[in-house]
Design a protein around this motif. Structure first.
Motif: not given
Length: 604
Positions: A410-412, A431-436, A441-442
């Motif tokens: 999930r948060e990854g 699906a996105g960059n967790p470091q960004k 937060e999306d």
């Protein structure tokens, strides 16, 4: 009655006529329009006709989310003859005045097509009371067909008039199911049908309790909620569990104290059950239900479920109070298999070895999630993926053809797969960059559910969106990543569902090409079990309608299909496990404990 009855000719291309465009008439019309039939709405009032048309046009698409059909066209009529022309079914929903109904059925008998089925929505009068002006031949096609208040309640009760053709009932049961209603048949004529008689008894005794000063409304409603709503108690099974001899003993006391007749209570139980040794679940002869009858059809196969309790509703909740429970087919906790888990969420069983694999979420936002394995023979727990490698692993899926585990993080913001021993861990969707921070937060990028369909060559996952936010989506991609492409930019990713309340877990029935999912979002379409049909390539278009199979769960999470036995098991964070039918059987409560919060579920 005759058994040679045949359905109306070409009924699928003929309209359904509803007589009366009031609150219930227009809702009945909406049901049949959502089942794909054209609807003729007849009412003498221009305003009622206008309002009825408006309601159906505004709401039929919502009703049709349960049927998957293209909505039929609705027309309004002042003339009865024009409204029923070529109809295969007419349902009267005129005011509850018996003479009006008698006159209506007299006209229908003369004007309606000869093969048209004629039904009364009346709950106050039996249709046998409406036959005064009907010919002898016409009586055989008339029945009661009583709706409650859709879409909140999709129950419909069917009842003979004493002359109704037997073949009409199975035919109408099937048609009702196609309209996403739940049909029940009264086996003989009865004032009030089935539910209204149950409600009449409850209402009568409730008022007596209040009149005698025994209790107050708040306490009565609270008791009802705890016993019947939360507890899932049902009348006949409760009597079987108590013991019919005990029930008869208790009723005898009421008979004596209140001066009641014992004919339909004590005498009935004695003659039909107790004298034959049929005392309930404690008896090998059974009781109101056959011996050993349980909700799960597979009890004879030593059927067992395993379910994850996340631990946050326990008496002493903590981050490590999660557990894995084994539950029998009749809803009894057999034993706890594993204790002290850190927010367990996804669960699968390897059908070859019987080993259990599950995810521990850890603390969301930290890379301390893990994947573990339990061997039921050795009782050993092994770590497949240790903490420090993944973030918040959620649902698990197992591909036994390639011996791969799939899971969402999930948060990854990603989907992984690995071998059964944890090796060859690879990220297959990003699906996105967790470091960004913007991506992290999306919640639209949070991957939660996962399902794999080897024969279709696809895997599926959910991105849930904000809590109950109506922005959830379901995606699919090929099992084989396109050559040279990265998890963050795969060209084969398709969004097959969007705008969902909050989709969570997934499972695929490859044999019949259905994709199932739970939705934790807001009512009326959240907190539900849903499915959509896939084509032979494992895909579905945005225009393909979804079916809502069951609703009104309490933060629904996990699901497990048992296609062979027409069942799917569903869990929720309210501490309940349900069994739902795949072909019309309504959900039933298998187990409930408010001190537990269930997530993943599997079959042993």
């Amino acid at each position: 009655m005759s058994s040679s009855w045949t359905p109306p000719n070409d009924y699928e291309s003929r309209p359904v006529a509803i007589l009366g465009a009031g609150v219930l008439g227009r809702r009945i019309g909406c049901i049949w329009a959502s089942a794909g039939f054209d609807v003729h709405l007849r009412d003498p009032s221009p305003q009622q006709r206008e309002d009825g048309i408006a309601y159906i046009q505004e709401n039929a698409v919502l009703y049709a989310q349960k049927t998957g059909k293209k909505v039929g066209v609705v027309h309004a009529f002042e003339s009865l003859e024009d409204a029923i022309a070529n109809s295969w079914l007419v349902i009267e929903a005129v005011p509850e005045k018996i003479q009006l109904k008698i006159d209506t059925f007299g006209e229908l008998d003369t004007l309606a097509p000869a093969d048209c089925i004629l039904a009364s929505n009346s709950s106050s009068y039996k249709s046998s009371e409406m036959l005064e002006k009907v010919s002898e031949a016409g009586k055989s096609r008339i029945l009661n067909m009583h709706y409650y208040m859709p879409p909140q309640c999709m129950v419909v009760e069917l009842m003979t008039n004493g002359h109704t053709e037997e073949g009409i009932f199975p035919f109408m049961i099937d048609r009702c199911k196609k309209g996403a209603t739940l049909p029940y048949v009264a086996r003989k004529q009865s004032t009030g049908f089935i539910f209204n008689r149950l409600w009449a008894a409850v209402k009568r005794e409730t008022l007596t309790i209040l009149a005698e000063g025994v209790s107050v409304p708040e306490e009565i409603d609270s008791l009802w909620t705890e016993m019947f709503v939360k507890g899932g108690a049902t009348p006949c099974k409760t009597m079987d569990n108590v013991g019919l001899d005990t029930v008869a003993f208790i009723e005898s006391h009421y008979v004596e104290e209140r001066g009641l007749s014992s004919e339909n209570t004590v005498d009935y139980l004695q003659a039909c059950y107790i004298n034959h040794g049929r005392l309930g679940t404690k008896s090998s002869q059974g009781g109101l239900y056959p011996p050993q009858a349980v909700e799960n059809k597979c009890a004879s196969k030593d059927y067992r479920l395993v379910v994850l309790d996340i631990g946050l509703s326990s008496a002493t909740p903590s981050m490590t109070s999660g557990s894995i429970l084994e539950i029998s087919a009749n809803g009894q906790v057999q034993k706890s298999l594993v204790e002290n888990q850190c927010l367990p969420d996804g669960l699968v069983v390897d059908p070859q070895t019987g080993r259990l694999f599950w995810t521990n979420m850890g603390i969301p936002g930290k890379e301390d999630g893990s994947v573990l394995c339990y061997n039921p023979e050795t009782k050993a727990v092994d770590t497949i993926i240790p903490t420090g490698k993944i973030n918040t692993p959620k649902q698990l899926a197992l591909d036994s053809t390639s011996n791969k585990l799939y899971f969402s993080d999930r948060e990854g913001l990603c989907v992984y797969r690995c071998n059964f021993d944890g090796t060859e861990l690879e990220k297959i969707v990003q699906a996105g960059n967790p470091q960004k921070l913007e991506d992290a937060e999306d919640t639209r990028k949070w991957c939660v559910g996962i399902a794999v369909a080897p024969r279709l060559g696809k895997f599926y996952w959910t991105q849930k969106g904000p809590s109950k936010g109506g922005q959830g989506r379901i995606f699919c991609a090929n099992i084989s990543t396109p050559v040279g492409e990265l998890p963050c930019s795969r060209s084969d990713i398709d969004c097959i569902r969007s705008g969902l309340p909050e989709p969570i877990d997934l499972e695929v029935d490859e044999s019949n090409c259905w994709l199932y999912w739970t939705d934790r979002g807001e009512i009326p379409f959240g907190n539900s079990l849903n499915r959509v049909h896939l084509n032979e390539f494992g895909q579905c278009s945005a225009a393909q309608k979804s079916e809502l199979l069951a609703r009104n769960f309490n933060e629904t999470i996990g699901l497990k299909l048992d296609v062979e036995n027409d069942a799917v098991y569903v869990t929720d964070l309210g501490g309940s496990i349900y069994r739902c039918g795949l072909t019309g059987e309504p959900k039933s409560l298998l187990y409930a404990d408010s001190t537990r919060a269930f997530t993943g579920i599997a079959i042993l």
